[in-house]
Write an enzyme that holds these catalytic residues in place. Structure first.
Site, PDB file in Angstrom:
ATOM      1  N   HIS A 263       0.834  -1.209   0.000  1.00 34.29           N
ATOM      2  CA  HIS A 263       0.000   0.000   0.000  1.00 34.29           C
ATOM      3  C   HIS A 263       0.867   1.257   0.000  1.00 34.29           C
ATOM      4  O   HIS A 263       0.727   2.130  -0.861  1.00 34.29           O
ATOM      5  CB  HIS A 263      -0.913  -0.022   1.231  1.00 34.29           C
ATOM      6  N   GLU A 264       1.776   1.335   0.950  1.00 29.00           N
ATOM      7  CA  GLU A 264       2.614   2.536   1.045  1.00 29.00           C
ATOM      8  C   GLU A 264       3.527   2.659  -0.180  1.00 29.00           C
ATOM      9  O   GLU A 264       3.809   3.767  -0.633  1.00 29.00           O
ATOM     10  CB  GLU A 264       3.432   2.531   2.348  1.00 29.00           C
ATOM     11  N   HIS A 267       1.750   4.587  -2.777  1.00 31.89           N
ATOM     12  CA  HIS A 267       1.857   6.034  -2.576  1.00 31.89           C
ATOM     13  C   HIS A 267       3.226   6.525  -3.059  1.00 31.89           C
ATOM     14  O   HIS A 267       3.342   7.557  -3.719  1.00 31.89           O
ATOM     15  CB  HIS A 267       1.724   6.369  -1.091  1.00 31.89           C
ATOM     16  N   GLU A 293      -4.675   8.082  -2.800  1.00 33.23           N
ATOM     17  CA  GLU A 293      -5.162   6.809  -2.255  1.00 33.23           C
ATOM     18  C   GLU A 293      -5.493   5.830  -3.383  1.00 33.23           C
ATOM     19  O   GLU A 293      -5.386   4.616  -3.210  1.00 33.23           O
ATOM     20  CB  GLU A 293      -6.377   7.083  -1.363  1.00 33.23           C
TER      21      GLU A 293
HETATM   22 ZN   LIG Z   1      -3.009   5.308   1.922  1.00 32.57          ZN
END
Ligand SMILES: [Zn+2]
Length: 493
Positions: A263-264, A267, A293
């Site tokens: 997830h990170e 980003h 996001e």
């Molecule tokens: Zn996030």
């Protein structure tokens, strides 16, 4: 490229502000990772001072910005440059310093009390702070100005141009489609609600090797990126050449650590792929929280939880976490995609996650719109959770006290999580058409997906507003139908 003379003059004067942002990001990163615990007071002071300094310097640009607005021959980057600066300036000119100070003070005190209240599951402790914050945020909305609903002014801070009309439309179609899908998936039982792998402990050093393998698979650059550890994983960017993520190791249920990392990284990929010519300008960041996001969710769920990704990472899991050998690839796929209506947002699966956001959205809209008293909020939370997710919190720790956002004054932030899912659905649909995505992931050629995203989204930084960016990439904005289609195909297959 910024070429116009009045724009380059502002860009030159903006550089110290950019540096202050970068310093602020580094201070924050350090605070969450390596800073000794006792240093939180001076660190809070230092961060506040750099922010004040930034605000002061920002306001000095006001005249130059309004002068530059009269230019008629601006290119897209230059127009975006002024748009982003004006949004910042607008906030500082409209919101009086006293109000801003009150918000920060209430947030600092309120967050400490919220932590205690959450531990004791005692909403009454936190209630006066929440009441105060709601009042201050309503004042902030009045100062900023809005159309139709004061809540619109607050959402706009995180997702430019978004309105409750948009969000109502998106949520009503998600609600009706996903509710039926969830019921079906739960009754079929192909995706388990619990899995034995959730209970098996791992060694942190071994799990770290798995996460490093995931970073390799994602082709994260070695020279401009790093990963550390923090309780709540996050991504921060000091510049396009210095982007950092954190992950967490809770000691069991390895998917939590693995997918935090992915997830990170999503980003980080966005921040790393912004065009270098935008560095040191206000455009060297993602265009909104929702779009940011969308990138993390895209990598975490659409790619990371796909069969093909699981297949790629499976040998590595077996090599580092010996207990995985007892489970087949298919087992691991079911484990990382288990579906369970639960009380806590941060552990929610792909099918139930958006319902958690809807609960918060309905409450925020009513609180800020003055249609509901804070005292009524915990009860309304329980009722909505039962209606949307199908589970009812037994106490406020499991309910209204679970998230830090409201104590920090972050009203209007929650919807961006779901908007991210919706935008990710749109990207998924397009990338599938343009690349043979399943094969690309199965072959581990994730660089091709990154290049695709770079060309359509990342390289622009904040040049275009989120709606404009979507129009350019898809010809439409915030269309939830692609997310629904993806979830149906995945969970009913
Ligand atoms: Zn996030």
């Amino acid at each position: 490229m910024l070429q116009n003379a009045s724009i380059t003059e502002i860009a030159e004067k903006y550089k110290p502000l950019w540096a202050l942002d970068s310093v602020g990001a580094l201070l924050q990163w350090d605070m969450e990772t390596y800073m000794p615990l006792g240093a939180s007071k001076p660190r809070g002071f230092t961060i506040a001072q750099t922010q004040l300094l930034r605000q002061e310097r920002m306001l000095q640009l006001a005249n130059l910005v309004s002068k530059a607005e009269k230019s008629t021959d601006l290119n897209d980057s230059e127009t975006g440059f002024l748009r982003v600066l004006k949004r910042d300036l607008d906030y500082f000119t409209k919101v009086p310093p006293k109000l801003l100070e009150d918000i920060i003070k209430t947030a600092t005190e309120g967050t400490v009390v919220w932590r205690e209240a959450r531990k004791k599951s005692d909403f009454s402790m936190f209630k006066p702070y929440l009441e105060k914050m709601v009042g201050l945020k309503r004042q902030e909305a009045e100062k900023l100005g809005y159309q139709r609903q004061p809540y619109n002014a607050l959402m706009d801070r995180f997702e430019e141009e978004i309105t409750t009309d948009d969000v109502d439309r998106i949520f009503s179609s998600l609600r009706s489609e996903l509710k039926g899908l969830l019921t079906k998936v739960l009754s079929e039982g192909k995706f388990p609600s619990t899995h034995p792998l959730e209970e098996i402990s791992y060694e942190v050093a071994a799990m770290k090797r798995v996460n490093e393998a995931a970073l390799k698979l994602l082709q994260m650059p070695e020279k401009t990126f790093r990963m550390d550890i923090s309780t709540h994983p996050f991504t921060t960017s000091m510049s396009i050449e210095d982007v950092r993520i954190t992950t967490r190791y809770e000691g069991k249920d390895f998917k939590a650590s693995l997918y935090s990392t992915v997830h990170e990284s999503g980003h980080a990929i966005y921040d790393l792929q912004i065009d270098p010519s935008l560095d040191y300008t206000p455009l060297s960041r993602g265009t909104s929280l929702g779009v940011h996001e969308s990138q993390s969710r895209f990598w975490e769920n659409f790619i990371g939880r796909s069969r093909e990704f699981v297949k790629r990472i499976y040998p590595n899991l077996k090599a580092n976490l010996p207990f995985v050998a007892r489970y087949s690839e298919e087992d691991v796929y079911r484990y990382v995609n288990s579906v369970k209506p639960s009380l806590i947002r941060v552990v929610a699966d792909e099918l139930t996650y958006n319902f958690h956001i809807m609960v918060r959205y309905e409450l925020e809209k009513k609180l800020i719109g003055g249609e509901m008293e804070v005292a009524e909020a915990p009860g309304m939370w329980r009722d909505l959770m039962e209606e949307y997710v199908g589970v009812r919190p037994r106490n406020d720790t499991e309910g209204i006290l679970q998230d830090v956002h409201w104590s920090e004054g972050l009203f209007g932030y929650f919807p961006t999580y779901s908007l991210g899912n919706v935008i990710a659905g749109m990207f998924y649909n397009r990338v599938q058409k343009d690349l043979n995505l399943k094969t690309v992931v199965a072959n581990g050629e994730l660089g091709r997906v990154k290049d695709w995203l770079k060309e359509r989204l990342h390289k622009y930084g904040a040049v275009y507003s989120p709606k404009e960016l979507q129009k350019r990439a898809f010809g439409e904005t915030y269309d939830p139908h692609w997310l629904i289609k993806y979830l149906q195909e995945k969970y009913l297959a």
